[in-house]
Design a protein around this motif. Structure first.
Motif, PDB file in Angstrom:
ATOM      1  N   GLU A  77       0.829  -1.212   0.000  1.00  0.00           N
ATOM      2  CA  GLU A  77       0.000   0.000   0.000  1.00  0.00           C
ATOM      3  C   GLU A  77       0.860   1.258   0.000  1.00  0.00           C
ATOM      4  O   GLU A  77       0.568   2.210  -0.728  1.00  0.00           O
ATOM      5  CB  GLU A  77      -0.933  -0.020   1.208  1.00  0.00           C
ATOM      6  N   GLU A  78       1.898   1.266   0.815  1.00  0.00           N
ATOM      7  CA  GLU A  78       2.765   2.449   0.914  1.00  0.00           C
ATOM      8  C   GLU A  78       3.505   2.725  -0.399  1.00  0.00           C
ATOM      9  O   GLU A  78       3.750   3.881  -0.736  1.00  0.00           O
ATOM     10  CB  GLU A  78       3.771   2.274   2.054  1.00  0.00           C
ATOM     11  N   LEU A  79       3.856   1.671  -1.132  1.00  0.00           N
ATOM     12  CA  LEU A  79       4.594   1.836  -2.386  1.00  0.00           C
ATOM     13  C   LEU A  79       3.702   2.084  -3.602  1.00  0.00           C
ATOM     14  O   LEU A  79       4.092   2.814  -4.513  1.00  0.00           O
ATOM     15  CB  LEU A  79       5.447   0.588  -2.666  1.00  0.00           C
ATOM     16  N   HIS A  80       2.521   1.450  -3.629  1.00  0.00           N
ATOM     17  CA  HIS A  80       1.758   1.424  -4.864  1.00  0.00           C
ATOM     18  C   HIS A  80       0.370   2.064  -4.803  1.00  0.00           C
ATOM     19  O   HIS A  80      -0.125   2.537  -5.823  1.00  0.00           O
ATOM     20  CB  HIS A  80       1.586  -0.026  -5.341  1.00  0.00           C
ATOM     21  N   VAL A  81      -0.264   2.038  -3.660  1.00  0.00           N
ATOM     22  CA  VAL A  81      -1.637   2.534  -3.567  1.00  0.00           C
ATOM     23  C   VAL A  81      -1.658   3.981  -3.091  1.00  0.00           C
ATOM     24  O   VAL A  81      -2.321   4.836  -3.696  1.00  0.00           O
ATOM     25  CB  VAL A  81      -2.477   1.636  -2.625  1.00  0.00           C
ATOM     26  N   PHE A  82      -0.945   4.275  -2.040  1.00  0.00           N
ATOM     27  CA  PHE A  82      -1.010   5.614  -1.456  1.00  0.00           C
ATOM     28  C   PHE A  82      -0.358   6.708  -2.313  1.00  0.00           C
ATOM     29  O   PHE A  82      -0.926   7.802  -2.439  1.00  0.00           O
ATOM     30  CB  PHE A  82      -0.408   5.618  -0.053  1.00  0.00           C
ATOM     31  N   PRO A  83       0.821   6.487  -2.906  1.00  0.00           N
ATOM     32  CA  PRO A  83       1.466   7.587  -3.644  1.00  0.00           C
ATOM     33  C   PRO A  83       0.622   8.212  -4.758  1.00  0.00           C
ATOM     34  O   PRO A  83       0.542   9.455  -4.818  1.00  0.00           O
ATOM     35  CB  PRO A  83       2.756   6.952  -4.183  1.00  0.00           C
ATOM     36  N   PRO A  84      -0.026   7.423  -5.625  1.00  0.00           N
ATOM     37  CA  PRO A  84      -0.821   8.109  -6.656  1.00  0.00           C
ATOM     38  C   PRO A  84      -1.996   8.891  -6.072  1.00  0.00           C
ATOM     39  O   PRO A  84      -2.391   9.931  -6.625  1.00  0.00           O
ATOM     40  CB  PRO A  84      -1.304   6.986  -7.574  1.00  0.00           C
ATOM     41  N   LEU A  85      -2.540   8.414  -4.975  1.00  0.00           N
ATOM     42  CA  LEU A  85      -3.650   9.130  -4.348  1.00  0.00           C
ATOM     43  C   LEU A  85      -3.185  10.420  -3.694  1.00  0.00           C
ATOM     44  O   LEU A  85      -3.894  11.427  -3.724  1.00  0.00           O
ATOM     45  CB  LEU A  85      -4.350   8.227  -3.331  1.00  0.00           C
ATOM     46  N   LEU A  86      -2.001  10.390  -3.101  1.00  0.00           N
ATOM     47  CA  LEU A  86      -1.458  11.616  -2.512  1.00  0.00           C
ATOM     48  C   LEU A  86      -1.106  12.632  -3.596  1.00  0.00           C
ATOM     49  O   LEU A  86      -1.240  13.836  -3.385  1.00  0.00           O
ATOM     50  CB  LEU A  86      -0.234  11.292  -1.658  1.00  0.00           C
ATOM     51  N   ALA A  87      -0.690  12.141  -4.753  1.00  0.00           N
ATOM     52  CA  ALA A  87      -0.311  13.036  -5.849  1.00  0.00           C
ATOM     53  C   ALA A  87      -1.508  13.570  -6.618  1.00  0.00           C
ATOM     54  O   ALA A  87      -1.510  14.732  -7.035  1.00  0.00           O
ATOM     55  CB  ALA A  87       0.648  12.313  -6.799  1.00  0.00           C
ATOM     56  N   LYS A  88      -2.528  12.729  -6.816  1.00  0.00           N
ATOM     57  CA  LYS A  88      -3.615  13.103  -7.728  1.00  0.00           C
ATOM     58  C   LYS A  88      -5.016  12.971  -7.142  1.00  0.00           C
ATOM     59  O   LYS A  88      -5.995  13.251  -7.827  1.00  0.00           O
ATOM     60  CB  LYS A  88      -3.546  12.236  -8.991  1.00  0.00           C
ATOM     61  N   GLY A  89      -5.127  12.501  -5.912  1.00  0.00           N
ATOM     62  CA  GLY A  89      -6.440  12.311  -5.319  1.00  0.00           C
ATOM     63  C   GLY A  89      -7.079  13.612  -4.889  1.00  0.00           C
ATOM     64  O   GLY A  89      -6.413  14.638  -4.768  1.00  0.00           O
ATOM     65  N   ASP A  90      -8.361  13.557  -4.652  1.00  0.00           N
ATOM     66  CA  ASP A  90      -9.056  14.748  -4.162  1.00  0.00           C
ATOM     67  C   ASP A  90      -8.649  14.994  -2.707  1.00  0.00           C
ATOM     68  O   ASP A  90      -8.066  14.125  -2.053  1.00  0.00           O
ATOM     69  CB  ASP A  90     -10.570  14.594  -4.319  1.00  0.00           C
ATOM     70  N   ALA A  92     -10.196  15.073   0.166  1.00  0.00           N
ATOM     71  CA  ALA A  92     -10.708  14.136   1.174  1.00  0.00           C
ATOM     72  C   ALA A  92      -9.953  12.811   1.113  1.00  0.00           C
ATOM     73  O   ALA A  92      -9.637  12.219   2.159  1.00  0.00           O
ATOM     74  CB  ALA A  92     -12.203  13.910   0.980  1.00  0.00           C
ATOM     75  N   THR A  93      -9.651  12.357  -0.085  1.00  0.00           N
ATOM     76  CA  THR A  93      -8.912  11.098  -0.233  1.00  0.00           C
ATOM     77  C   THR A  93      -7.487  11.261   0.280  1.00  0.00           C
ATOM     78  O   THR A  93      -6.964  10.373   0.969  1.00  0.00           O
ATOM     79  CB  THR A  93      -8.918  10.625  -1.705  1.00  0.00           C
ATOM     80  N   ARG A  94      -6.850  12.384  -0.031  1.00  0.00           N
ATOM     81  CA  ARG A  94      -5.485  12.628   0.475  1.00  0.00           C
ATOM     82  C   ARG A  94      -5.480  12.648   2.004  1.00  0.00           C
ATOM     83  O   ARG A  94      -4.578  12.098   2.640  1.00  0.00           O
ATOM     84  CB  ARG A  94      -4.927  13.928  -0.098  1.00  0.00           C
ATOM     85  N   GLU A  95      -6.481  13.266   2.580  1.00  0.00           N
ATOM     86  CA  GLU A  95      -6.575  13.303   4.042  1.00  0.00           C
ATOM     87  C   GLU A  95      -6.751  11.896   4.607  1.00  0.00           C
ATOM     88  O   GLU A  95      -6.114  11.516   5.596  1.00  0.00           O
ATOM     89  CB  GLU A  95      -7.741  14.197   4.470  1.00  0.00           C
ATOM     90  N   LEU A  96      -7.597  11.094   3.975  1.00  0.00           N
ATOM     91  CA  LEU A  96      -7.811   9.717   4.412  1.00  0.00           C
ATOM     92  C   LEU A  96      -6.524   8.905   4.291  1.00  0.00           C
ATOM     93  O   LEU A  96      -6.176   8.151   5.204  1.00  0.00           O
ATOM     94  CB  LEU A  96      -8.932   9.064   3.605  1.00  0.00           C
TER      95      LEU A  96
END
Length: 182
Positions: A77-90, A92-96
């Protein structure tokens, strides 16, 4: 604990493969939930039977899973799921995602204490759980239900929407390679 649950039978699921890494992540969550449930059954069992062989086996199973598989899952998750969400997520998603990353750290911290308790049970050095032992196991296992729900209901679908087929394929390949190296 009428039947002993061996973690070895829970490590691989025929329905999940690294070719479909999000299926693998979901399968890992199912195994985590089973291990948390086994931990609860272990605690209940020890209240009446102490650290008999069945309890020691269950403690070893929980230890094995959370020492080997769970850290790999969090790294996925730390390598593959979270980074794109932190970079491009809305927002609320970045906060989550930020909250989930903090929970990963809390899980690691609480695992240190829970592992000591389970090590003692598995080795036959602890025959009954004291209130502090129960609290340590509660603190550890209590982090999982909401965490898993947030990942499955919000984070994974958001990541799937952002990642193209090539990124998903590379994710699965890296996950498999890292496990073979371990």
């Amino acid at each position: 604990m009428n039947q002993t649950v061996r973690v070895d039978s829970l490590i691989s699921s025929p329905a999940a493969s690294f070719e479909q890494p999000f299926d693998m992540l979901h399968a890992c969550h199912e195994r985590m939930q089973r291990m948390v449930a086994l931990l609860q059954r272990l605690r209940e069992h020890m209240r009446t039977h102490g650290a008999d062989e069945q309890a020691r086996d269950a403690a070893r199973d929980v230890l094995r899973y959370f020492e080997r598989a769970a850290p790999q899952h969090h790294q996925d998750e730390e390598l593959h799921v979270f980074p794109p969400l932190l970079a491009k997520g809305d927002p609320a998603t970045r906060e989550l995602v930020g909250r989930l990353q903090q929970e990963h750290l809390q899980m690691e911290e609480h695992w240190v204490v829970a592992r000591r308790v389970l090590d003692a049970v598995a080795a036959g050095r602890l025959h009954a759980l004291a209130a502090a032992d129960e609290a340590a196991l509660d603190a550890f296992s209590g982090l999982y239900a909401g965490h898993i729900a947030a990942e499955e209901q919000v984070v994974y679908p958001a990541a799937v929407a952002l990642l193209d087929a090539g990124a998903v394929q590379a994710m699965g390949k890296e996950m498999a390679q890292r496990r073979d190296a371990a």
